[in-house]
Design a protein around this motif. Structure first.
Motif, PDB file in Angstrom:
ATOM      1  N   GLN A   3       0.844  -1.190   0.000  1.00  0.00           N
ATOM      2  CA  GLN A   3       0.000   0.000   0.000  1.00  0.00           C
ATOM      3  C   GLN A   3       0.883   1.244   0.000  1.00  0.00           C
ATOM      4  O   GLN A   3       2.031   1.193   0.443  1.00  0.00           O
ATOM      5  CB  GLN A   3      -0.896   0.039   1.245  1.00  0.00           C
ATOM      6  N   SER A   4       0.301   2.353  -0.466  1.00  0.00           N
ATOM      7  CA  SER A   4       1.062   3.606  -0.450  1.00  0.00           C
ATOM      8  C   SER A   4       0.114   4.791  -0.288  1.00  0.00           C
ATOM      9  O   SER A   4      -1.095   4.677  -0.494  1.00  0.00           O
ATOM     10  CB  SER A   4       1.875   3.744  -1.729  1.00  0.00           C
ATOM     11  N   PHE A   5       0.704   5.912   0.070  1.00  0.00           N
ATOM     12  CA  PHE A   5      -0.034   7.170   0.150  1.00  0.00           C
ATOM     13  C   PHE A   5       0.950   8.322  -0.010  1.00  0.00           C
ATOM     14  O   PHE A   5       2.160   8.135   0.114  1.00  0.00           O
ATOM     15  CB  PHE A   5      -0.830   7.287   1.456  1.00  0.00           C
ATOM     16  N   GLU A   6       0.425   9.507  -0.309  1.00  0.00           N
ATOM     17  CA  GLU A   6       1.247  10.697  -0.497  1.00  0.00           C
ATOM     18  C   GLU A   6       0.810  11.801   0.442  1.00  0.00           C
ATOM     19  O   GLU A   6      -0.382  12.015   0.640  1.00  0.00           O
ATOM     20  CB  GLU A   6       1.121  11.227  -1.933  1.00  0.00           C
ATOM     21  N   ARG A  44      -5.884   8.786   5.925  1.00  0.00           N
ATOM     22  CA  ARG A  44      -7.340   8.587   5.843  1.00  0.00           C
ATOM     23  C   ARG A  44      -7.833   8.676   4.411  1.00  0.00           C
ATOM     24  O   ARG A  44      -8.661   7.875   3.979  1.00  0.00           O
ATOM     25  CB  ARG A  44      -8.069   9.632   6.697  1.00  0.00           C
ATOM     26  N   ALA A  45      -7.310   9.647   3.677  1.00  0.00           N
ATOM     27  CA  ALA A  45      -7.730   9.840   2.281  1.00  0.00           C
ATOM     28  C   ALA A  45      -7.373   8.625   1.416  1.00  0.00           C
ATOM     29  O   ALA A  45      -8.091   8.294   0.477  1.00  0.00           O
ATOM     30  CB  ALA A  45      -7.086  11.097   1.703  1.00  0.00           C
ATOM     31  N   ALA A  46      -6.272   7.948   1.748  1.00  0.00           N
ATOM     32  CA  ALA A  46      -5.834   6.775   0.977  1.00  0.00           C
ATOM     33  C   ALA A  46      -6.620   5.516   1.328  1.00  0.00           C
ATOM     34  O   ALA A  46      -6.521   4.512   0.628  1.00  0.00           O
ATOM     35  CB  ALA A  46      -4.348   6.543   1.197  1.00  0.00           C
ATOM     36  N   SER A  58       9.049   2.341   2.956  1.00  0.00           N
ATOM     37  CA  SER A  58       9.943   3.061   2.052  1.00  0.00           C
ATOM     38  C   SER A  58       9.376   4.473   1.877  1.00  0.00           C
ATOM     39  O   SER A  58       8.199   4.631   1.531  1.00  0.00           O
ATOM     40  CB  SER A  58      10.000   2.344   0.703  1.00  0.00           C
ATOM     41  N   ILE A  59      10.212   5.471   2.140  1.00  0.00           N
ATOM     42  CA  ILE A  59       9.743   6.857   2.065  1.00  0.00           C
ATOM     43  C   ILE A  59      10.578   7.609   1.038  1.00  0.00           C
ATOM     44  O   ILE A  59      11.804   7.621   1.111  1.00  0.00           O
ATOM     45  CB  ILE A  59       9.825   7.559   3.437  1.00  0.00           C
ATOM     46  N   THR A  60       9.891   8.243   0.091  1.00  0.00           N
ATOM     47  CA  THR A  60      10.550   9.110  -0.883  1.00  0.00           C
ATOM     48  C   THR A  60      10.231  10.543  -0.492  1.00  0.00           C
ATOM     49  O   THR A  60       9.066  10.947  -0.481  1.00  0.00           O
ATOM     50  CB  THR A  60      10.052   8.821  -2.317  1.00  0.00           C
ATOM     51  N   TRP A  61      11.253  11.281  -0.158  1.00  0.00           N
ATOM     52  CA  TRP A  61      11.129  12.672   0.269  1.00  0.00           C
ATOM     53  C   TRP A  61      11.387  13.553  -0.962  1.00  0.00           C
ATOM     54  O   TRP A  61      12.513  13.630  -1.434  1.00  0.00           O
ATOM     55  CB  TRP A  61      12.135  12.994   1.357  1.00  0.00           C
ATOM     56  N   VAL A  62      10.356  14.184  -1.483  1.00  0.00           N
ATOM     57  CA  VAL A  62      10.497  15.057  -2.653  1.00  0.00           C
ATOM     58  C   VAL A  62      10.483  16.496  -2.134  1.00  0.00           C
ATOM     59  O   VAL A  62       9.436  17.021  -1.762  1.00  0.00           O
ATOM     60  CB  VAL A  62       9.365  14.823  -3.675  1.00  0.00           C
ATOM     61  N   VAL A 116       4.920   7.521   0.717  1.00  0.00           N
ATOM     62  CA  VAL A 116       5.157   6.446   1.674  1.00  0.00           C
ATOM     63  C   VAL A 116       4.611   5.143   1.095  1.00  0.00           C
ATOM     64  O   VAL A 116       3.427   5.074   0.727  1.00  0.00           O
ATOM     65  CB  VAL A 116       4.481   6.737   3.034  1.00  0.00           C
ATOM     66  N   GLU A 117       5.481   4.131   1.028  1.00  0.00           N
ATOM     67  CA  GLU A 117       5.083   2.815   0.535  1.00  0.00           C
ATOM     68  C   GLU A 117       5.355   1.792   1.625  1.00  0.00           C
ATOM     69  O   GLU A 117       6.380   1.861   2.290  1.00  0.00           O
ATOM     70  CB  GLU A 117       5.878   2.462  -0.730  1.00  0.00           C
ATOM     71  N   MET A 118       4.412   0.876   1.792  1.00  0.00           N
ATOM     72  CA  MET A 118       4.538  -0.166   2.818  1.00  0.00           C
ATOM     73  C   MET A 118       4.257  -1.523   2.226  1.00  0.00           C
ATOM     74  O   MET A 118       3.395  -1.640   1.352  1.00  0.00           O
ATOM     75  CB  MET A 118       3.557   0.088   3.961  1.00  0.00           C
ATOM     76  N   GLU A 119       4.957  -2.519   2.719  1.00  0.00           N
ATOM     77  CA  GLU A 119       4.663  -3.898   2.330  1.00  0.00           C
ATOM     78  C   GLU A 119       4.904  -4.803   3.524  1.00  0.00           C
ATOM     79  O   GLU A 119       5.694  -4.501   4.409  1.00  0.00           O
ATOM     80  CB  GLU A 119       5.504  -4.339   1.135  1.00  0.00           C
TER      81      GLU A 119
END
Length: 121
Positions: A3-6, A44-46, A58-62, A116-119
């Motif tokens: 799953q992921s969210f931004e 919540r939105a995701a 895994s977090i990608t910081w843009v 943010v991505e999680m597995e």
């Protein structure tokens, strides 16, 4: 399950949080709550499903530019993980449930965000 969210924009870094805590303990607590609430809104939105067992995150910081140090930026993982616990996505953010956190840093002046991505671990 993956799953992921931004989270749009950016969260406060370690330098800002340290300054707030030194100014007044209530100011530091308010800053933590604000950042955690921002992350919680995106969670919540995701409409993420809860995990029962451990996860890898895994977090990608843009960032909008290269001014902040990576260690200052990645401090905000604290707010993200606490929000995941608060929203019931992960049971706890201890090493029992979070088996790893990886970071990636990118720059995009037009669209700063945190991905943010999680597995399941």
């Amino acid at each position: 399950m993956r799953q992921s969210f931004e989270i749009p924009g950016k969260l406060s870094g370690l330098n800002e949080y340290t300054r707030a805590c030194r100014a007044n303990r209530y100011k530091g607590a308010a800053m933590k709550r604000t950042n955690q609430d921002i992350a919680a809104l995106s969670i919540r939105a995701a409409r993420l499903k809860p995990y029962d067992g451990p996860v890898r995150v895994s977090i990608t910081w843009v960032e909008p530019n290269m001014r902040r140090d990576p260690d200052n930026i990645r401090f905000a993982a604290k707010f993200v993980l606490d929000a995941l616990v608060g929203e019931g996505v992960i049971p706890n953010d201890t090493q029992r449930y979070v088996k790893g956190i990886s970071d990636r840093f990118l720059v995009n002046p037009k669209e700063p965000r945190i991905i943010v991505e999680m597995e399941e671990a």
